[in-house]
Design a protein around this motif. Structure first.
Motif, PDB file in Angstrom:
ATOM      1  N   SER A  65     -20.325  -5.102 -15.058  1.00 21.28           N
ATOM      2  CA  SER A  65     -20.686  -6.033 -15.918  1.00 21.28           C
ATOM      3  C   SER A  65     -19.413  -7.133 -15.579  1.00 21.28           C
ATOM      4  CB  SER A  65     -20.462  -5.517 -17.201  1.00 21.28           C
ATOM      5  OG  SER A  65     -21.561  -4.741 -17.648  1.00 21.28           O
ATOM      6  N   LEU A  66     -20.131  -8.383 -15.652  1.00 19.67           N
ATOM      7  CA  LEU A  66     -19.247  -9.504 -15.386  1.00 19.67           C
ATOM      8  C   LEU A  66     -19.210 -10.382 -16.560  1.00 19.67           C
ATOM      9  CD1 LEU A  66     -17.253 -10.908 -13.322  1.00 19.67           C
ATOM     10  CD2 LEU A  66     -19.519 -12.053 -12.572  1.00 19.67           C
ATOM     11  N   ARG A  67     -18.036 -10.947 -17.237  1.00 18.21           N
ATOM     12  CA  ARG A  67     -17.850 -11.987 -18.081  1.00 18.21           C
ATOM     13  C   ARG A  67     -16.725 -12.951 -17.813  1.00 18.21           C
ATOM     14  NH1 ARG A  67     -17.253  -9.116 -23.521  1.00 18.21           N
ATOM     15  NH2 ARG A  67     -18.392  -7.244 -22.493  1.00 18.21           N
ATOM     16  N   ARG A  68     -16.760 -14.087 -18.442  1.00 16.96           N
ATOM     17  CA  ARG A  68     -15.603 -14.901 -18.639  1.00 16.96           C
ATOM     18  C   ARG A  68     -14.625 -14.496 -19.196  1.00 16.96           C
ATOM     19  NH1 ARG A  68     -20.258 -17.665 -19.462  1.00 16.96           N
ATOM     20  NH2 ARG A  68     -20.953 -18.904 -17.522  1.00 16.96           N
ATOM     21  N   ALA A  69     -13.045 -14.950 -18.533  1.00 14.88           N
ATOM     22  CA  ALA A  69     -11.943 -14.562 -19.206  1.00 14.88           C
ATOM     23  C   ALA A  69     -10.705 -15.476 -18.827  1.00 14.88           C
ATOM     24  CB  ALA A  69     -11.468 -13.311 -18.434  1.00 14.88           C
ATOM     25  N   GLU A  70      -9.850 -15.294 -19.242  1.00 15.13           N
ATOM     26  CA  GLU A  70      -8.640 -16.297 -19.336  1.00 15.13           C
ATOM     27  C   GLU A  70      -8.116 -16.024 -17.698  1.00 15.13           C
ATOM     28  OE1 GLU A  70      -7.484 -18.491 -21.320  1.00 15.13           O
ATOM     29  OE2 GLU A  70      -9.100 -17.887 -22.831  1.00 15.13           O
ATOM     30  N   SER A  71      -8.132 -15.119 -17.156  1.00 10.97           N
ATOM     31  CA  SER A  71      -7.846 -14.947 -15.649  1.00 10.97           C
ATOM     32  C   SER A  71      -8.433 -13.738 -15.151  1.00 10.97           C
ATOM     33  CB  SER A  71      -6.286 -14.645 -15.935  1.00 10.97           C
ATOM     34  OG  SER A  71      -5.854 -13.279 -16.412  1.00 10.97           O
ATOM     35  N   LEU A  72      -8.376 -13.481 -13.934  1.00  9.01           N
ATOM     36  CA  LEU A  72      -9.046 -12.468 -13.109  1.00  9.01           C
ATOM     37  C   LEU A  72      -8.573 -11.084 -13.503  1.00  9.01           C
ATOM     38  CD1 LEU A  72     -11.176 -11.543 -10.844  1.00  9.01           C
ATOM     39  CD2 LEU A  72      -9.326 -11.857  -9.373  1.00  9.01           C
ATOM     40  N   ALA A  73      -9.617 -10.150 -13.832  1.00  6.04           N
ATOM     41  CA  ALA A  73      -9.324  -8.867 -14.212  1.00  6.04           C
ATOM     42  C   ALA A  73     -10.549  -8.155 -13.543  1.00  6.04           C
ATOM     43  CB  ALA A  73      -8.886  -8.325 -15.556  1.00  6.04           C
ATOM     44  N   VAL A  74     -10.030  -6.989 -12.743  1.00  2.44           N
ATOM     45  CA  VAL A  74     -11.123  -6.177 -12.338  1.00  2.44           C
ATOM     46  C   VAL A  74     -10.412  -4.669 -12.339  1.00  2.44           C
ATOM     47  CG1 VAL A  74     -12.526  -5.552 -10.139  1.00  2.44           C
ATOM     48  CG2 VAL A  74     -11.675  -8.012 -10.238  1.00  2.44           C
ATOM     49  N   ARG A  75     -11.486  -3.762 -12.790  1.00  2.00           N
ATOM     50  CA  ARG A  75     -11.072  -2.341 -13.153  1.00  2.00           C
ATOM     51  C   ARG A  75     -12.451  -1.546 -12.936  1.00  2.00           C
ATOM     52  NH1 ARG A  75     -11.686  -5.255 -17.735  1.00  2.00           N
ATOM     53  NH2 ARG A  75     -13.101  -4.524 -19.355  1.00  2.00           N
ATOM     54  N   GLY A  76     -12.046  -0.314 -12.683  1.00  2.00           N
ATOM     55  CA  GLY A  76     -13.153   0.745 -12.282  1.00  2.00           C
ATOM     56  C   GLY A  76     -12.951   1.051 -10.862  1.00  2.00           C
ATOM     57  N   PRO A  77     -13.823   2.016 -10.554  1.00  2.00           N
ATOM     58  CA  PRO A  77     -13.913   2.366  -8.990  1.00  2.00           C
ATOM     59  C   PRO A  77     -14.256   1.171  -8.140  1.00  2.00           C
ATOM     60  CG  PRO A  77     -15.894   3.418 -10.361  1.00  2.00           C
ATOM     61  CD  PRO A  77     -14.915   2.671 -11.437  1.00  2.00           C
ATOM     62  N   LEU A  86     -15.280 -10.745  -5.361  1.00  2.79           N
ATOM     63  CA  LEU A  86     -15.589 -11.805  -6.358  1.00  2.79           C
ATOM     64  C   LEU A  86     -14.816 -13.035  -6.024  1.00  2.79           C
ATOM     65  CD1 LEU A  86     -16.572 -12.805  -9.033  1.00  2.79           C
ATOM     66  CD2 LEU A  86     -14.641 -11.277 -10.077  1.00  2.79           C
ATOM     67  N   THR A  87     -13.238 -13.027  -5.494  1.00  9.19           N
ATOM     68  CA  THR A  87     -12.860 -14.242  -5.362  1.00  9.19           C
ATOM     69  C   THR A  87     -13.293 -14.891  -4.093  1.00  9.19           C
ATOM     70  OG1 THR A  87     -11.205 -12.736  -4.091  1.00  9.19           O
ATOM     71  CG2 THR A  87     -10.548 -13.103  -6.263  1.00  9.19           C
ATOM     72  N   GLU A  88     -13.636 -14.140  -3.047  1.00 10.93           N
ATOM     73  CA  GLU A  88     -14.080 -14.949  -1.831  1.00 10.93           C
ATOM     74  C   GLU A  88     -15.393 -15.778  -2.225  1.00 10.93           C
ATOM     75  OE1 GLU A  88     -15.183 -16.385   2.037  1.00 10.93           O
ATOM     76  OE2 GLU A  88     -13.317 -15.475   0.907  1.00 10.93           O
ATOM     77  N   LEU A  89     -16.506 -15.174  -3.087  1.00  6.64           N
ATOM     78  CA  LEU A  89     -17.341 -16.036  -3.545  1.00  6.64           C
ATOM     79  C   LEU A  89     -17.228 -17.091  -4.337  1.00  6.64           C
ATOM     80  CD1 LEU A  89     -20.442 -15.856  -3.109  1.00  6.64           C
ATOM     81  CD2 LEU A  89     -20.751 -14.636  -5.300  1.00  6.64           C
ATOM     82  N   ALA A  90     -16.285 -16.921  -5.307  1.00 10.06           N
ATOM     83  CA  ALA A  90     -15.589 -18.099  -6.118  1.00 10.06           C
ATOM     84  C   ALA A  90     -14.892 -19.132  -5.265  1.00 10.06           C
ATOM     85  CB  ALA A  90     -14.544 -17.437  -7.347  1.00 10.06           C
ATOM     86  N   ARG A  91     -14.188 -18.654  -4.407  1.00 12.84           N
ATOM     87  CA  ARG A  91     -13.669 -19.685  -3.355  1.00 12.84           C
ATOM     88  C   ARG A  91     -14.658 -20.587  -2.760  1.00 12.84           C
ATOM     89  NH1 ARG A  91     -13.024 -20.714   1.468  1.00 12.84           N
ATOM     90  NH2 ARG A  91     -14.151 -19.057   2.218  1.00 12.84           N
ATOM     91  N   HIS A  92     -15.616 -19.834  -2.141  1.00 15.03           N
ATOM     92  CA  HIS A  92     -16.688 -20.498  -1.404  1.00 15.03           C
ATOM     93  C   HIS A  92     -17.508 -21.538  -2.140  1.00 15.03           C
ATOM     94  CE1 HIS A  92     -19.088 -20.592   2.200  1.00 15.03           C
ATOM     95  NE2 HIS A  92     -20.532 -20.706   1.502  1.00 15.03           N
ATOM     96  N   CYS A  93     -17.577 -21.155  -3.456  1.00 12.44           N
ATOM     97  CA  CYS A  93     -18.281 -22.051  -4.558  1.00 12.44           C
ATOM     98  C   CYS A  93     -17.427 -23.205  -4.977  1.00 12.44           C
ATOM     99  CB  CYS A  93     -19.048 -21.206  -5.590  1.00 12.44           C
ATOM    100  SG  CYS A  93     -20.102 -20.002  -4.977  1.00 12.44           S
ATOM    101  N   GLY A  94     -16.111 -23.108  -4.643  1.00 14.26           N
ATOM    102  CA  GLY A  94     -15.342 -24.321  -5.024  1.00 14.26           C
ATOM    103  C   GLY A  94     -14.929 -23.904  -6.430  1.00 14.26           C
ATOM    104  N   ARG A  95     -14.932 -22.699  -6.989  1.00 15.70           N
ATOM    105  CA  ARG A  95     -14.510 -22.636  -8.450  1.00 15.70           C
ATOM    106  C   ARG A  95     -13.338 -21.477  -8.715  1.00 15.70           C
ATOM    107  NH1 ARG A  95     -18.327 -24.952 -11.318  1.00 15.70           N
ATOM    108  NH2 ARG A  95     -17.554 -23.594 -13.235  1.00 15.70           N
ATOM    109  N   ASP A  96     -12.935 -21.534  -9.935  1.00 16.58           N
ATOM    110  CA  ASP A  96     -11.675 -20.546 -10.323  1.00 16.58           C
ATOM    111  C   ASP A  96     -12.508 -19.197 -10.612  1.00 16.58           C
ATOM    112  OD1 ASP A  96      -9.986 -22.208 -10.038  1.00 16.58           O
ATOM    113  OD2 ASP A  96     -10.355 -22.733 -12.162  1.00 16.58           O
ATOM    114  N   ALA A  97     -11.875 -17.997 -10.264  1.00 12.32           N
ATOM    115  CA  ALA A  97     -12.211 -16.762 -10.574  1.00 12.32           C
ATOM    116  C   ALA A  97     -11.742 -16.023 -12.087  1.00 12.32           C
ATOM    117  CB  ALA A  97     -11.992 -15.646  -9.296  1.00 12.32           C
ATOM    118  N   ALA A  98     -11.761 -16.914 -12.940  1.00  9.06           N
ATOM    119  CA  ALA A  98     -11.350 -16.502 -14.299  1.00  9.06           C
ATOM    120  C   ALA A  98     -12.469 -15.610 -15.171  1.00  9.06           C
ATOM    121  CB  ALA A  98     -10.899 -17.732 -15.131  1.00  9.06           C
ATOM    122  N   LEU A  99     -12.471 -14.275 -14.535  1.00 10.84           N
ATOM    123  CA  LEU A  99     -13.605 -13.373 -14.780  1.00 10.84           C
ATOM    124  C   LEU A  99     -12.955 -12.312 -15.370  1.00 10.84           C
ATOM    125  CD1 LEU A  99     -15.982 -14.895 -12.065  1.00 10.84           C
ATOM    126  CD2 LEU A  99     -16.046 -15.426 -14.443  1.00 10.84           C
TER     127      LEU A  99
END
Length: 337
Positions: A65-77, A86-99
């Motif tokens: 599951s993915l939702r917006r957040a104040e900063s990037l947080a990734v947890r789980g296996p 996630l960060t590569e896709l956000a970078r490619h789209c020219g957007r922040d990964a605050a998710l």
């Protein structure tokens, strides 16, 4: 302005001149493992390089599951790999990964079940839906460098079932050549060796770089066998015919890749179980992709339960784990809330 910015800017609710709409607060994606039966040209050096045959399964499962957040947080296996996607896709789209990305479960990595492609497509699809980007699974795979040799994982993510791909086309991703439902009554006995990993990373790259050319004529025969024998057997529910075709492809793959993985199968324990199944008269057996996961195709749930119980009770298979799976004839499920 990038292509993705233009898509975003033209989306309803994201610019002042458009009607407001409710964008999802959270996107959840569930996708499943796949079996890779083999390549038609395993060397990738022929006139029609690679080309492959595989099957979507109902398990193991990657769910996130993915939702917006104040900063990037990734947890789980598999959080490190998922975070990279996630960060590569956000970078490619020219957007922040605050998710905030939560991975509830993940297909075991380097097990031969397509974990990397399914994770990449699940992360990418969740990101695209959350951000209102019109990205296809093929575009996500291209950005995240998945599916460059085999399109089976993309095919099962989008539509499930048994799929055959063309191999890479003019430097692009493989195209889907054929797709069929896997009979509901058939089963797959999965054979896991938790103590072993399949060939991956630099080892995989070296294998493909040094493997000898594969004859075009033999590649054409393997492809013809898959399209003209195996696929009709699915719709006609001719179990023995389908298994003979899969068993033949697996035998060719095992011999070709044996020098790079220490034998026809990478795990000695899985190999022992597969040999036992062959001795019991089952032709549709083998190793998925680089393994170590092995499998046996079975004609019914009752047969699967019987073999599962017998395999679990055999001391020779101590350390292995067995699981009964079905074919999955649908693609990934996506929920936006």
């Amino acid at each position: 302005m990038t292509k993705f910015d233009r898509i975003l800017a033209s989306s309803p609710g994201r610019s002042g001149g458009h009607t407001e709409r409710a964008w999802p607060e959270r996107v959840s994606v569930t996708t499943r493992a796949r079996l890779h039966f083999g390549f038609f040209d395993p060397s990738g050096q022929g006139s029609q390089p690679f080309g492959s045959f595989g099957l979507g399964l109902d398990r193991p499962v990657t769910k996130l599951s993915l939702r917006r957040a104040e900063s990037l947080a990734v947890r789980g296996p598999e959080s490190e790999r998922a975070g990279t996607y996630l960060t590569e896709l956000a970078r490619h789209c020219g957007r922040d990964a605050a998710l905030d990305l939560e991975i509830e479960s993940a297909i075991p990595s380097h097990s031969g079940l397509g974990s990397g492609t399914q994770l990449a497509l699940a992360v990418g699809t969740a990101y695209a839906r959350l951000e209102g980007l019109n990205l296809t699974p093929e575009e996500i795979a291209s950005v995240l460098q998945r599916g460059r040799r085999s399109g089976i994982g993309i095919g099962t993510f989008t539509q499930g079932g048994a799929v055959i791909d063309s191999g890479p086309q003019d430097g692009g991703l493989p195209a889907m050549l054929a797709r069929a439902d896997f009979p509901e009554e058939w089963r797959v006995l999965l054979i896991f060796d938790p103590g072993c990993k399949g060939l991956h990373g630099s080892g995989e790259l070296e294998a493909f770089a040094t493997a000898p050319a594969f004859p075009d004529a033999e590649a054409a025969r393997l492809k013809q066998r898959a399209l003209e024998i195996a696929f009709p057997a699915l719709s006609e529910r001719r179990f023995d015919t389908f298994c003979e075709a899969i068993g033949h492809l697996q035998s060719v793959m095992g011999l070709y890749f044996a020098p790079y993985q220490g034998g026809p199968l990478v795990s000695e324990k899985v190999s022992a179980a597969v040999h036992w199944l062959r001795d019991e008269g089952y032709d549709g057996v083998g190793q998925s992709s680089w393994g170590p996961t092995g499998y046996a195709l079975l004609p019914s749930a009752a047969e699967a339960e019987r073999l599962f119980s017998e395999a679990e009770s055999r001391p020779a298979f101590a350390g292995l784990r067995f699981e009964i799976a079905r074919g999955c004839n649908t693609g990934a499920s996506i929920e936006c809330v």
